[in-house]
Design an enzyme around this catalytic site. Structure first.
Site, PDB file in Angstrom:
ATOM      1  N   SER A 142      10.707  -3.331   6.219  1.00 48.70           N
ATOM      2  CA  SER A 142      11.114  -3.365   4.815  1.00 48.70           C
ATOM      3  C   SER A 142      12.596  -3.030   4.778  1.00 48.70           C
ATOM      4  O   SER A 142      13.139  -2.512   5.760  1.00 48.70           O
ATOM      5  CB  SER A 142      10.316  -2.292   4.053  1.00 48.70           C
ATOM      6  OG  SER A 142      10.909  -1.999   2.809  1.00 48.70           O
ATOM      7  N   TYR A 155       6.511   6.174   3.432  1.00 52.90           N
ATOM      8  CA  TYR A 155       6.760   4.731   3.602  1.00 52.90           C
ATOM      9  C   TYR A 155       8.085   4.514   4.339  1.00 52.90           C
ATOM     10  O   TYR A 155       8.163   3.757   5.306  1.00 52.90           O
ATOM     11  CB  TYR A 155       6.786   4.065   2.219  1.00 52.90           C
ATOM     12  CG  TYR A 155       6.825   2.555   2.222  1.00 52.90           C
ATOM     13  CD1 TYR A 155       5.669   1.810   2.398  1.00 52.90           C
ATOM     14  CD2 TYR A 155       8.023   1.866   2.027  1.00 52.90           C
ATOM     15  CE1 TYR A 155       5.698   0.419   2.375  1.00 52.90           C
ATOM     16  CE2 TYR A 155       8.065   0.477   2.004  1.00 52.90           C
ATOM     17  CZ  TYR A 155       6.892  -0.251   2.176  1.00 52.90           C
ATOM     18  OH  TYR A 155       6.925  -1.626   2.155  1.00 52.90           O
TER      19      TYR A 155
HETATM   20  P1  NAD Z   1      -0.626  -6.779  -0.473  1.00 51.81           P
HETATM   21  O1  NAD Z   1      -1.199  -5.580  -1.140  1.00 51.81           O
HETATM   22  O2  NAD Z   1      -0.514  -8.056  -1.215  1.00 51.81           O
HETATM   23  O3  NAD Z   1      -1.429  -7.075   0.873  1.00 51.81           O
HETATM   24  C1  NAD Z   1      -1.741  -6.048   1.792  1.00 51.81           C
HETATM   25  C2  NAD Z   1      -3.017  -6.438   2.527  1.00 51.81           C
HETATM   26  O4  NAD Z   1      -3.257  -5.406   3.512  1.00 51.81           O
HETATM   27  C3  NAD Z   1      -4.263  -6.481   1.630  1.00 51.81           C
HETATM   28  O5  NAD Z   1      -4.960  -7.698   1.847  1.00 51.81           O
HETATM   29  C4  NAD Z   1      -5.085  -5.280   2.076  1.00 51.81           C
HETATM   30  O6  NAD Z   1      -6.493  -5.472   1.983  1.00 51.81           O
HETATM   31  C5  NAD Z   1      -4.639  -5.120   3.525  1.00 51.81           C
HETATM   32  N1  NAD Z   1      -4.850  -3.759   4.038  1.00 51.81           N
HETATM   33  C6  NAD Z   1      -4.552  -2.596   3.414  1.00 51.81           C
HETATM   34  N2  NAD Z   1      -4.919  -1.564   4.184  1.00 51.81           N
HETATM   35  C7  NAD Z   1      -5.456  -2.079   5.310  1.00 51.81           C
HETATM   36  C8  NAD Z   1      -6.025  -1.516   6.498  1.00 51.81           C
HETATM   37  N3  NAD Z   1      -6.133  -0.195   6.645  1.00 51.81           N
HETATM   38  N4  NAD Z   1      -6.470  -2.360   7.458  1.00 51.81           N
HETATM   39  C9  NAD Z   1      -6.390  -3.695   7.296  1.00 51.81           C
HETATM   40  N5  NAD Z   1      -5.869  -4.292   6.215  1.00 51.81           N
HETATM   41  C10 NAD Z   1      -5.407  -3.485   5.224  1.00 51.81           C
HETATM   42  O7  NAD Z   1       0.799  -6.276   0.068  1.00 51.81           O
HETATM   43  P2  NAD Z   1       2.113  -7.056   0.545  1.00 51.81           P
HETATM   44  O8  NAD Z   1       3.169  -6.786  -0.450  1.00 51.81           O
HETATM   45  O9  NAD Z   1       1.828  -8.443   0.964  1.00 51.81           O
HETATM   46  O10 NAD Z   1       2.497  -6.154   1.821  1.00 51.81           O
HETATM   47  C11 NAD Z   1       2.346  -6.589   3.151  1.00 51.81           C
HETATM   48  C12 NAD Z   1       3.328  -5.812   4.024  1.00 51.81           C
HETATM   49  O11 NAD Z   1       4.664  -6.093   3.591  1.00 51.81           O
HETATM   50  C13 NAD Z   1       3.185  -4.287   3.958  1.00 51.81           C
HETATM   51  O12 NAD Z   1       3.347  -3.745   5.247  1.00 51.81           O
HETATM   52  C14 NAD Z   1       4.328  -3.873   3.053  1.00 51.81           C
HETATM   53  O13 NAD Z   1       4.757  -2.551   3.313  1.00 51.81           O
HETATM   54  C15 NAD Z   1       5.366  -4.883   3.454  1.00 51.81           C
HETATM   55  N6  NAD Z   1       6.443  -5.069   2.461  1.00 51.81           N
HETATM   56  C16 NAD Z   1       6.142  -5.458   1.189  1.00 51.81           C
HETATM   57  C17 NAD Z   1       7.182  -5.613   0.295  1.00 51.81           C
HETATM   58  C18 NAD Z   1       6.929  -6.040  -1.124  1.00 51.81           C
HETATM   59  O14 NAD Z   1       7.852  -5.896  -1.929  1.00 51.81           O
HETATM   60  N7  NAD Z   1       5.760  -6.535  -1.465  1.00 51.81           N
HETATM   61  C19 NAD Z   1       8.502  -5.382   0.698  1.00 51.81           C
HETATM   62  C20 NAD Z   1       8.752  -4.999   1.990  1.00 51.81           C
HETATM   63  C21 NAD Z   1       7.715  -4.844   2.875  1.00 51.81           C
END
Ligand code: NAD
Length: 260
Positions: A142, A155
């Site tokens: 991130s 985080y």
């Molecule tokens: P999201 O909530 O849309 O998807 C996350 C997925 O992870 C879900 O399907 C959930 O069921 C799964 N999950 C959660 N805990 C779990 C576990 N213990 N084991 C297996 N699966 C699990 O979130 P997203 O925004 O797509 O985030 C995905 C990644 O991107 C994360 O690591 C997040 O930190 C990172 N990220 C997101 C953003 C943003 O702005 N959305 C920015 C930077 C980084």
């Protein structure tokens, strides 16, 4: 087709960023293992990919559970003949000021983001090393792998930690042709972020619009959210890169929120 017949194990790919990577990688010819805590959603995503002619399976896994990680990687490898790409992407967000953060929530955050990355890496490397055809390990970092924000201590800590893990895996994996890199997105409007908007508005005592404009997108060059497609393109760059020239790196995709 940049990923023809490569096998990709993608955690958290039943939603958001992981799901978009799965869709793009399938279009590029990869066989996809949708690995998610939500098995029903993982199966549904796999079914959507299969409907387009791709090869995909859904597996249920909690990335903090070693036995489940090992079993799901074995299931995927057995289905498709090994593992070539790991996208360690599953993640959640919990926001509080440090002095109010419960120890249980701190440990939960580090377990999902760091233990999950370690366990999936360990399980997938075993296959990549034994296969002798190289591999690509990609961690979902991130901008918070580089910068801090209010209310996000575990985080930010975990996302910084992934860069250390990637650099180590890059050094250890080099002789096997296994590369490791980190993608560092800015804010992307997935369910993870939608949930934070009202939470942050409440904690900071401002409106939801102000959270978007003055907190999330304040430092971007154009006030725009990064998209899941933007992040998937970067994942494809790392996954499709053919040599160890691109390893141990972290690439920020954030509309200029963070510049290095
Ligand atoms: P999201 O909530 O849309 O998807 C996350 C997925 O992870 C879900 O399907 C959930 O069921 C799964 N999950 C959660 N805990 C779990 C576990 N213990 N084991 C297996 N699966 C699990 O979130 P997203 O925004 O797509 O985030 C995905 C990644 O991107 C994360 O690591 C997040 O930190 C990172 N990220 C997101 C953003 C943003 O702005 N959305 C920015 C930077 C980084």
């Amino acid at each position: 087709m940049q990923l023809k017949d490569k096998v990709a194990y993608i955690t958290g790919s039943a939603s958001g960023i992981g799901q978009e990577i799965a869709i793009l990688f399938a279009q590029e010819g990869a066989k996809i293992i949708i690995a998610d805590l939500n098995k029903e959603a993982a199966d549904a995503t796999a079914a959507e990919l299969k409907a387009t002619g791709a090869q995909a399976i859904g597996v249920g896994v909690d990335v903090t559970n070693e036995d489940q990680v090992n079993a799901s990687v074995e299931e995927g490898a057995a289905a498709f003949g090994g593992i070539d790409i790991l996208i360690s992407n599953a993640g959640i967000q919990i926001v509080h000021p440090v002095e109010e953060f419960s120890f249980a929530d701190w440990k939960k955050m580090l377990a999902i983001h760091l233990d999950g990355a370690f366990l999936t890496t360990k399980a997938c490397l075993k296959h990549m090393y034994a296969q002798g055809r190289g591999g690509s390990v990609i961690y979902m970092g991130s901008v918070h792998s580089k910068e801090a924000s209010l209310l996000k201590a575990p985080y930010v800590t975990a996302k910084h930690g992934l860069i250390g893990l990637a650099k180590t895996v890059a050094k250890e994996g080099a002789k096997h042709g296994v590369r490791a890199n980190v993608i560092c997105p800015g804010f992307v409007r997935t369910p993870l972020v939608e949930k934070q908007i009202p939470e942050q508005a409440k904690t900071l005592g401002i409106t939801e619009q102000e959270v978007i404009k003055n907190v999330m997108l304040k430092e971007t060059v154009d006030g725009e959210f990064t998209t899941t497609e933007d992040v998937a393109r970067v994942a494809l760059l790392f996954a499709g890169f053919p040599t160890n020239a691109l390893t141990g790196q972290s690439l920020v995709v954030s509309h200029g929120w963070f510049m290095q």
